[in-house]
Design an enzyme around this catalytic site. Structure first.
Site, PDB file in Angstrom:
ATOM      1  N   GLY A  63       0.810  -1.195   0.000  1.00  0.00           N
ATOM      2  CA  GLY A  63       0.000   0.000   0.000  1.00  0.00           C
ATOM      3  C   GLY A  63       0.850   1.254   0.000  1.00  0.00           C
ATOM      4  O   GLY A  63       0.515   2.262  -0.650  1.00  0.00           O
ATOM      5  N   THR A  64       1.975   1.216   0.717  1.00  0.00           N
ATOM      6  CA  THR A  64       2.874   2.371   0.753  1.00  0.00           C
ATOM      7  C   THR A  64       3.430   2.662  -0.630  1.00  0.00           C
ATOM      8  O   THR A  64       3.498   3.827  -1.055  1.00  0.00           O
ATOM      9  CB  THR A  64       4.012   2.125   1.753  1.00  0.00           C
ATOM     10  N   GLN A  78      -8.166   1.700   4.974  1.00  0.00           N
ATOM     11  CA  GLN A  78      -8.943   1.238   6.114  1.00  0.00           C
ATOM     12  C   GLN A  78     -10.398   0.917   5.772  1.00  0.00           C
ATOM     13  O   GLN A  78     -11.042   0.154   6.481  1.00  0.00           O
ATOM     14  CB  GLN A  78      -8.911   2.297   7.223  1.00  0.00           C
ATOM     15  N   SER A 125      -4.489  -1.336   0.568  1.00  0.00           N
ATOM     16  CA  SER A 125      -3.506  -2.337   0.956  1.00  0.00           C
ATOM     17  C   SER A 125      -4.213  -3.603   1.415  1.00  0.00           C
ATOM     18  O   SER A 125      -5.090  -3.552   2.282  1.00  0.00           O
ATOM     19  CB  SER A 125      -2.625  -1.793   2.086  1.00  0.00           C
ATOM     20  N   ALA A 126      -3.839  -4.745   0.854  1.00  0.00           N
ATOM     21  CA  ALA A 126      -4.583  -5.983   1.067  1.00  0.00           C
ATOM     22  C   ALA A 126      -4.557  -6.474   2.502  1.00  0.00           C
ATOM     23  O   ALA A 126      -5.537  -7.059   2.981  1.00  0.00           O
ATOM     24  CB  ALA A 126      -4.042  -7.075   0.139  1.00  0.00           C
ATOM     25  N   HIS A 127      -3.463  -6.251   3.231  1.00  0.00           N
ATOM     26  CA  HIS A 127      -3.402  -6.812   4.589  1.00  0.00           C
ATOM     27  C   HIS A 127      -4.327  -6.092   5.557  1.00  0.00           C
ATOM     28  O   HIS A 127      -4.515  -6.543   6.683  1.00  0.00           O
ATOM     29  CB  HIS A 127      -1.965  -6.817   5.113  1.00  0.00           C
ATOM     30  N   CYS A 156       3.957   8.035  24.859  1.00  0.00           N
ATOM     31  CA  CYS A 156       4.610   7.110  25.789  1.00  0.00           C
ATOM     32  C   CYS A 156       4.943   5.782  25.134  1.00  0.00           C
ATOM     33  O   CYS A 156       5.664   4.972  25.718  1.00  0.00           O
ATOM     34  CB  CYS A 156       3.708   6.862  26.992  1.00  0.00           C
TER      35      CYS A 156
END
Length: 461
Positions: free
Chosen positions: A69-70, A177, A194-196, A320
């Protein structure tokens, strides 16, 4: 052990596993070759492209598969900017885009281009009118995600797409998403995913470029994937990605409604069970499976470790939990509490009993973390008449600056102020958020002669 981080990577869908195994036997050959094995591989690739294009809502010849996807984001942004370089060099993005889009924007700036970030409200949504006002005759490309990856808020893509069309600016939509839940509405020009994120295998991205959009692929290219994603296609993974996308779409309506009810339960119950919690993101216009909340006086990393020990895998945008010690750019842009941040994103098939157990263990874990950090009680006692107080929290990280503020606040008379000295970036979000939760006045910040910033709070009640 419940896995509650589907927004990072969804578990492999059973259909994806079946398709992957089958295509390992049938789709190993080069789909560019004319012999029998190559033709068989080409048929699989063409079928996968047609299935993915149907789910996206575009023509098959408008869609290519990328290694991630990136890579789809970077190829889409750079190609669209290069294709319209005669128009101008301005790139318009929302302030809460995925880091891959913001990294592409940084590369564009480094190459001499300009970038405009459109702000969001406290729910994480852009105002379509404000986005439209950021477009001008020198804008080459606009980018807007369909739904936010950290807080789940849906964006007004259709309205923004119409504004972009009127301005003659192509709109790239990051649908990573949301694509598994349904097609993206509106007249977008480019789309990436993105497939994952929907239960397909990692290492497969989608890039759709509508016909008529000026597009010039950047970097080395070859004859594969229309020259937009060079290199040998990972055909088994592509087939599995397309098959799983079709499968999750068939299940989306029923599973989305079921998960939305579970998320609604978390949104309602967490503030009832845990004091001093801010649930962030739009409560209505959102992804069905995702909820994010932040806990005052809590070290986010410690809380995530405690949840992990109880068997719950969640993520966080809290400073944090990051190596940079800065809150996520999404929470920062929204101006919401960042400390003790927890993102719960339920994968398909999540059991209601697992959500109930999460709600059972969370209050005790938060209370335990607060006790170890010495967090004060919620009430503020009456104060004697004393002068302004300065809290030196320099060198102390979230959530200590806010805890130190709360400890001394009872000593401050109504109308007087407390100044907190802090060099923690999270303080810029968390001190104003504390004021909002406590009904006190956040006066503002200024440079501190001792380094860091001085944050001023006035007691009003």
């Amino acid at each position: 052990m419940p896995y509650f981080d589907a927004a990072s990577a969804a578990p492999l869908h059973p259909v994806a596993r079946q398709a992957l195994l089958a295509s390992l036997d049938e789709g190993w050959a080069d789909p560019a070759r004319l012999y029998r094995e190559g033709r068989r591989a080409r048929l699989l690739l063409d079928a996968a492209r047609e299935a993915a294009a149907e789910a996206v809502g575009c023509r098959p010849d408008e869609l290519v598969f990328t290694p991630s996807g990136t890579r789809a984001v970077h190829a889409g942004v750079s190609g669209a900017l290069a294709g319209r370089r005669r128009v101008g060099d301005r790139l318009v993005v929302s302030a809460v885009e995925h880091s891959s889009v913001l990294h592409a924007a940084e590369a564009h700036t480094a190459a001499g281009g300009s970038v405009t970030e459109v702000p969001v409200d406290r729910s994480g949504a852009v105002d379509a009118a404000v986005f439209a006002a950021a477009l001008d005759s020198g804008t080459a490309l606009a980018c807007l995600q369909s739904a936010n990856h950290e807080v789940g808020t849906g964006q007004p893509v259709a309205e923004v797409a119409e504004a972009c069309r009127a301005a003659g600016v192509p709109l790239l939509v990051d649908a990573a998403q949301s694509l598994g839940w349904g097609p993206v509405e509106g007249a977008w020009s480019l789309l990436v995913a993105s497939a994952h994120k929907w239960g397909g295998p990692a290492g497969v991205g989608l890039l759709a470029v509508r016909k008529g959009v000026r597009f010039a692929p950047q970097g080395p290219s070859d004859e594969r994937e229309s020259g937009r994603a060079p290199g040998f296609e990972n055909l088994p993974a592509i087939v599995a990605a397309a098959a799983s996308l079709r499968a999750v779409r068939a299940e989306a309506e029923a599973e989305g409604a079921r998960l939305r009810a579970l998320v609604d339960r978390i949104r309602a119950r967490v503030p009832e069970l845990v004091p001093d919690v801010e649930v962030v993101g739009d409560p209505v216009r959102r992804l069905p499976h995702l909820v994010t909340f932040s806990c005052l006086y809590v070290d986010g990393e410690t809380l995530l470790h405690e949840l992990d020990r109880e068997g719950f895998s969640v993520s966080s945008g809290s400073s944090c939990t990051s190596s940079t010690l800065t809150p996520s750019h999404v929470l920062r842009a929204m101006g919401v509490l960042s400390e003790g941040n927890v993102r719960v994103s339920l994968p398909a098939g999540t059991a209601a009993d697992d959500v109930d157990r999460f709600l059972d263990v969370l209050p005790g874990l938060v209370a335990g973390v607060r006790e170890r950090l010495g967090a004060p009680a919620a009430s503020v006692a009456p104060a004697a008449a004393v002068g302004p107080i300065v809290v030196d929290a320099l060198g102390k990280r979230c959530p200590i600056p806010v805890i130190e503020l709360a400890k001394v606040f009872g000593e401050v008379p109504v109308g007087a102020t407390v100044t907190v000295l802090s060099d923690d970036e999270a303080a810029r979000l968390d001190i104003p958020a504390w004021c909002g939760m406590r009904g006190q006045e956040y006066v503002g910040e200024e440079a501190s002669p001792r380094g860091g910033r001085a944050y001023v709070v006035r007691r009003v009640s």
